[in-house]
Design a protein around this motif. Sequence first.
Motif, short mmCIF file in Angstrom:
data_model
loop_
_atom_site.label_atom_id
_atom_site.label_comp_id
_atom_site.label_asym_id
_atom_site.label_seq_id
_atom_site.Cartn_x
_atom_site.Cartn_y
_atom_site.Cartn_z
N ASN A 33 27.65 118.01 114.72
CA ASN A 33 26.64 118.69 113.90
C ASN A 33 26.29 117.89 112.65
O ASN A 33 25.14 117.86 112.21
CB ASN A 33 27.12 120.09 113.52
N GLY A 34 27.31 117.25 112.07
CA GLY A 34 27.06 116.41 110.90
C GLY A 34 26.16 115.23 111.25
O GLY A 34 25.26 114.87 110.47
N GLN A 35 26.38 114.63 112.41
CA GLN A 35 25.52 113.53 112.85
C GLN A 35 24.10 114.01 113.10
O GLN A 35 23.13 113.30 112.82
CB GLN A 35 26.10 112.88 114.11
N ILE A 36 23.95 115.22 113.66
CA ILE A 36 22.62 115.77 113.92
C ILE A 36 21.86 116.00 112.62
O ILE A 36 20.67 115.69 112.51
CB ILE A 36 22.73 117.07 114.74
N LEU A 37 22.55 116.52 111.60
CA LEU A 37 21.90 116.73 110.30
C LEU A 37 21.43 115.41 109.70
O LEU A 37 20.35 115.33 109.09
CB LEU A 37 22.86 117.44 109.35
N LYS A 38 22.23 114.36 109.88
CA LYS A 38 21.83 113.05 109.37
C LYS A 38 20.57 112.55 110.08
O LYS A 38 19.66 112.02 109.44
CB LYS A 38 22.97 112.03 109.56
N GLN A 133 20.48 107.05 121.26
CA GLN A 133 19.22 106.89 121.95
C GLN A 133 18.24 107.93 121.40
O GLN A 133 18.63 109.08 121.14
CB GLN A 133 19.39 107.08 123.45
N THR A 134 16.97 107.54 121.27
CA THR A 134 15.99 108.44 120.65
C THR A 134 14.74 108.54 121.50
O THR A 134 14.44 107.67 122.32
CB THR A 134 15.61 107.94 119.24
N LEU A 159 15.95 117.91 117.91
CA LEU A 159 16.08 118.12 116.47
C LEU A 159 15.04 119.14 116.00
O LEU A 159 14.11 119.49 116.73
CB LEU A 159 15.88 116.79 115.73
N ASP A 160 15.22 119.61 114.77
CA ASP A 160 14.24 120.56 114.22
C ASP A 160 12.88 119.88 114.14
O ASP A 160 12.75 118.80 113.52
CB ASP A 160 14.68 121.02 112.83
N PRO A 161 11.83 120.46 114.73
CA PRO A 161 10.52 119.80 114.74
C PRO A 161 9.85 119.84 113.37
O PRO A 161 10.13 120.71 112.55
CB PRO A 161 9.74 120.61 115.78
N PHE A 181 23.84 110.83 121.63
CA PHE A 181 24.90 109.99 121.10
C PHE A 181 25.81 109.51 122.24
O PHE A 181 26.26 110.33 123.04
CB PHE A 181 25.75 110.73 120.07
N PRO A 182 26.13 108.22 122.30
CA PRO A 182 27.12 107.75 123.28
C PRO A 182 28.51 108.31 122.94
O PRO A 182 28.84 108.53 121.78
CB PRO A 182 27.09 106.23 123.12
#
Length: 353
Positions: A33-38, A133-134, A159-161, A181-182
């Motif tokens: 979750n921390g990585q997602i917020l970043k 990957q994005t 992610l949040d649009p 994320f790998p």
Amino acid sequence: MKKNRPIIILLVMLILTVLVVFLSCRYVTQVKNGQILKTVYLFNLATDKEKELTQSEFVSFSESNVSPSSSVIIETEKGKAIYKRDEKTDSLTLSHRREWNYQMYLAFKNPNRAFTLDSLFQEELKNENIVAQTAVSFFQGDSLVSCSNESLCQAGIALDPLVFGAEHDPRQIKLQAYVLFPCSYLISQLPLIWGLILLWLVPVIFMYIWQRHKRVEYKVVVNPVTPIPAMISSDASEWIEIAPDVFFNKKTRGLKDRDHEVCLTRNQSLAFTCFLEAPDHTVSYHVFCKEVLGRPLNEDKSTEENKKLNQAIRKSMAQTIQRMRKDLKDFPGLSIENTSGLCYRLNIKNSFS
């Protein structure tokens, strides 16, 4: 209590395993979750960077001179885009309306902007050393205008649009980013996971060692002794009874009674045989060295070389006798003694000879 010890240990191990798995899952979720917020923050930076890089020739929009019933005209290098204003548009604040019109200008100028945003997004992630990957999707209303990677949009984390415009408006602009994320990267971001593994591993090793120690402590060592008559009857020609319940096997060099058994070395076996066959079980030094060691003492003691050789032979004889005495400690009825300083005698209590 001893019978239930394995069950108790198993329950403790099970509870400890469940606890470690629970804490690990919570920790992994928290880090993820921390990585997602970043990444959400970095995607916003990517959109801001896009605005800086986009150079529009002319955008005409004036809130003060346009009446609520008029149309919005956006002029670009490709032409004009005319949108009629409505009540939903007027409900937005001035800053939101300006941002919305600017986003419509960018959409008109570059409908495939999803690929540009994806590249800028990747640059921001690399600057922060985030491996992922994005993919980016660009919607106008309910219609998909462009997408940088459709397969990743289905498999990645949405992610949040970023939404621009009035709600349920067909001209609404939505920028949606996806990340994946790998596993190797997520593991590298979990330094405490090794502490949780040790939390499980150390008690497991301790319990295993403790259990093994208890088994050794309570284990009863039993040395089964086969009845002598049975062994003798199996091959009576090989075992010789030299005293009550004491047997010697010349072929295997074995010596045993009901409680102990030793295997003599070659020289010890030759010496023991020599003692048994000698009168009164007494053997002189000369006979011992000749028959057992195969190195008779030199009668000529005039030379220094012969003296040293005799000294070495006597030393070997003394070592052989010393080892024999050590092996005979478990047999109280057998002992070896010096007699008159020139002989060795094997004492056999209750001997049959």
